[in-house]
Design a protein around this motif. Structure first.
Motif, PDB file in Angstrom:
ATOM      1  N   LEU A   1       0.822  -1.218   0.000  1.00 33.03           N
ATOM      2  CA  LEU A   1       0.000   0.000   0.000  1.00 33.03           C
ATOM      3  C   LEU A   1       0.853   1.264   0.000  1.00 33.03           C
ATOM      4  CD1 LEU A   1      -2.782  -1.125   2.509  1.00 33.03           C
ATOM      5  CD2 LEU A   1      -2.931  -0.981   0.021  1.00 33.03           C
ATOM      6  N   TRP A   2       2.075   1.189   0.494  1.00 26.86           N
ATOM      7  CA  TRP A   2       2.938   2.375   0.494  1.00 26.86           C
ATOM      8  C   TRP A   2       3.290   2.821  -0.915  1.00 26.86           C
ATOM      9  CZ3 TRP A   2       7.600   1.777  -1.938  1.00 26.86           C
ATOM     10  CH2 TRP A   2       8.144   0.492  -2.017  1.00 26.86           C
TER      11      TRP A   2
ATOM     12  N   GLN B   1      -4.754   5.792  -2.208  1.00 27.86           N
ATOM     13  CA  GLN B   1      -4.867   5.347  -0.820  1.00 27.86           C
ATOM     14  C   GLN B   1      -6.170   5.836  -0.207  1.00 27.86           C
ATOM     15  OE1 GLN B   1      -1.254   6.987   0.801  1.00 27.86           O
ATOM     16  NE2 GLN B   1      -0.035   5.166   0.363  1.00 27.86           N
TER      17      GLN B   1
ATOM     18  N   TRP C   1      -9.214  -1.284   1.939  1.00 27.67           N
ATOM     19  CA  TRP C   1      -8.180  -1.437   2.957  1.00 27.67           C
ATOM     20  C   TRP C   1      -8.440  -0.400   4.029  1.00 27.67           C
ATOM     21  CZ3 TRP C   1      -6.385  -1.000  -2.266  1.00 27.67           C
ATOM     22  CH2 TRP C   1      -6.252   0.329  -2.716  1.00 27.67           C
TER      23      TRP C   1
ATOM     24  N   VAL D   1      -2.748   0.994   5.746  1.00 26.92           N
ATOM     25  CA  VAL D   1      -1.896   1.909   4.973  1.00 26.92           C
ATOM     26  C   VAL D   1      -0.776   2.434   5.851  1.00 26.92           C
ATOM     27  CG1 VAL D   1      -1.817   4.067   3.693  1.00 26.92           C
ATOM     28  CG2 VAL D   1      -3.776   2.543   3.421  1.00 26.92           C
TER      29      VAL D   1
ATOM     30  N   SER E   1       1.845  -0.174   6.500  1.00 31.25           N
ATOM     31  CA  SER E   1       2.652  -0.389   5.300  1.00 31.25           C
ATOM     32  C   SER E   1       3.716   0.692   5.165  1.00 31.25           C
ATOM     33  CB  SER E   1       1.737  -0.395   4.066  1.00 31.25           C
ATOM     34  OG  SER E   1       2.471  -0.636   2.886  1.00 31.25           O
TER      35      SER E   1
END
Length: 472
Positions: A3-4, A11, A20, A25, A28
């Motif tokens: 997710l990064w 995001q 998510w 997030v 990550s």
């Protein structure tokens, strides 16, 4: 999924859609920081409450609270910008334990939009200099080659974004401190028109020695890997606030989603060197190729210009005198006598400035503003290289003479501070890379309050390029 790696807009979309969580997030991004930052030193302080804040963001979504445009998205803040409850050292030994009681306006607005603070990124001491190192945290390294500098003074912000340690970073720019590190780290950044993003307390309130420097030059702005993400941040943080005595009038800029189609058919001035600078041949070639490709694809009426500006040493003298006038030099001198300071600060406080020098600088600054307005009036924007050279070895203030393709290493950043003197908006747009793989930036300047045009142009240039990242 990592997710990064995602842009901030993606995001935020996934968090709102429940694909998510904000906590996922944030975890990550924190994992990515743990992996990459030991080599880069982009962060100097992590916010211990970041995961709790992300969990609160998830709770807000579950119970149906209104969600802001950046709900749950991690962001970092340059260590010169105050953050309530989170250490803000200003890169100075003298301020190593300062924990502000209030947020900077831009930080507060990002939090109100749902963004979650990850931590503070490394900066040059009190912002004096275009590299990022200090006695507290050492030198921030370039993600494309950790032997090299990330530039500065927002180098921690640029390195963090480039390496995927957060998709959004907030930095500041008094003489190129957003655009220069963005250029050498291969990310996008924009210095907005002076006053469009209100500043308080930084540069406006004498809370700490050195914090209120750069009064007439400083701007706060975003860094990101995509133009759209920076546009999203600007829409949140811009807008009048009476606490800032220099805040632009309400409605000065109308924001929206960047649109490459609006960048078509422009009248564009391109200056390879502003008539005053030496540019490394490879940097000049990368920028020229990017400008030529954009002009052809976007049907620009492109004119190569060589404006009549004062010689570079004279321009720098005007800039340095302006910085000195903006600074409480007596207080800064006392600080410099009490603790070790950088060579940049030492040079400023040890110089015996005179009233004549300040008068001359005020007159010269007005002349520079008029000259830039005069030669750029027939055009929609002006393009130049963002820097004269690529990144150089970490630990140096500037490249050694003859290295990085230029004879005088001190002149490696001759373009950026002009927009601070004039108050114009200016952006650093990734233009390509050298044969060694080092990023090169293209600088775009627009008339005051032409910030949306810069975003449209940057979006168009971004769409013409093959995406590249140092973590691909």
């Amino acid at each position: 999924m990592s997710l990064w790696r995602l842009p901030a807009a993606e995001q935020a979309r996934g968090i709102r859609a429940g694909e998510w969580s904000a906590e996922e997030v944030m975890r990550s991004v924190l994992d990515r920081i743990a992996q990459a930052d030991p080599d880069l030193r982009a962060y100097c302080t992590l916010d211990d409450s970041a995961l709790d804040a992300a969990r609160r963001a998830d709770t807000a979504r579950r119970v149906g609270e209104p969600l802001g445009p950046l709900h749950g998205v991690p962001f970092s803040v340059k260590d010169l910008i105050p953050t309530a409850g989170v250490r803000t050292t200003l890169g100075s030994v003298a301020h190593r334990d300062w924990v502000p009681a209030e947020d900077e306006i831009a930080v507060a607005r990002l939090r109100a939009a749902g963004a979650v603070l990850v931590g503070k990124t490394n900066a040059r001491e009190l912002g004096y200099g275009v590299v990022t190192d200090n006695a507290l945290f050492g030198s921030t390294r370039n993600p494309w080659d950790p032997r090299l500098t990330a530039a500065g003074s927002s180098g921690g912000a640029a390195a963090a974004v480039a390496a995927g340690m957060g998709s959004l970073a907030l930095g500041s720019d008094g003489g190129g401190s957003l655009r220069v590190p963005a250029a050498v780290c291969g990310v996008f950044s924009i210095k907005p028109t002076f006053g469009v993003v209100p500043l308080y307390p930084s540069c406006r309130a004498p809370l700490r020695v050195g914090l209120d420097s750069w009064e007439s030059l400083e701007c706060i702005g975003p860094m990101s890997r995509t133009v759209a993400d920076s546009a999203l941040v600007l829409e949140v943080i811009a807008g009048f606030d009476a606490q800032d005595r220099h805040s632009a009038a309400p409605g000065s800029v109308t924001w929206g989603v960047p649109d490459a189609e609006r960048a078509r058919g422009l009248r564009v001035a391109y200056s390879p060197d502003l008539g005053i600078a030496e540019v490394a041949p490879e940097v000049a070639g990368v920028v020229r190729a990017a400008v030529t490709a954009a002009a052809a694809a976007l049907d620009w009426d492109l004119t190569v210009v060589s404006p009549r500006l004062p010689a570079l040493p004279e321009l720098r003298e005007t800039f340095l005198a302006t910085v000195a006038m903006d600074t409480d030099r007596s207080a800064l001198r006392r600080l410099a006598d009490e603790v070790p300071v950088s060579a940049d600060i030492r040079e400023l406080v040890d110089r015996d400035w005179t009233a004549h020098e300040f008068d001359r600088a005020r007159v010269a600054r007005r002349a520079v503003h008029d000259a830039v307005h005069g030669f750029s009036a027939p055009f929609d924007l002006l393009l130049t290289p963002a820097t004269a050279a690529t990144a150089f070895p970490a630990g140096l203030r500037f490249p050694r003479d003859g290295e990085c393709g230029i004879a005088d290493g001190r002149q490696w950043s001759p373009f950026a501070f002009l927009a601070n003197l004039t108050g114009q908006p200016a952006a650093s747009i990734p233009a390509g890379r050298t044969a060694a793989g080092l990023p090169v930036g293209l600088q775009a300047l627009a008339p005051r309050f032409g910030d949306p045009l810069l975003l449209d142009v940057a979006q168009a240039v971004e769409e013409l390029r093959t995406p590249a990242s140092c973590f691909a």
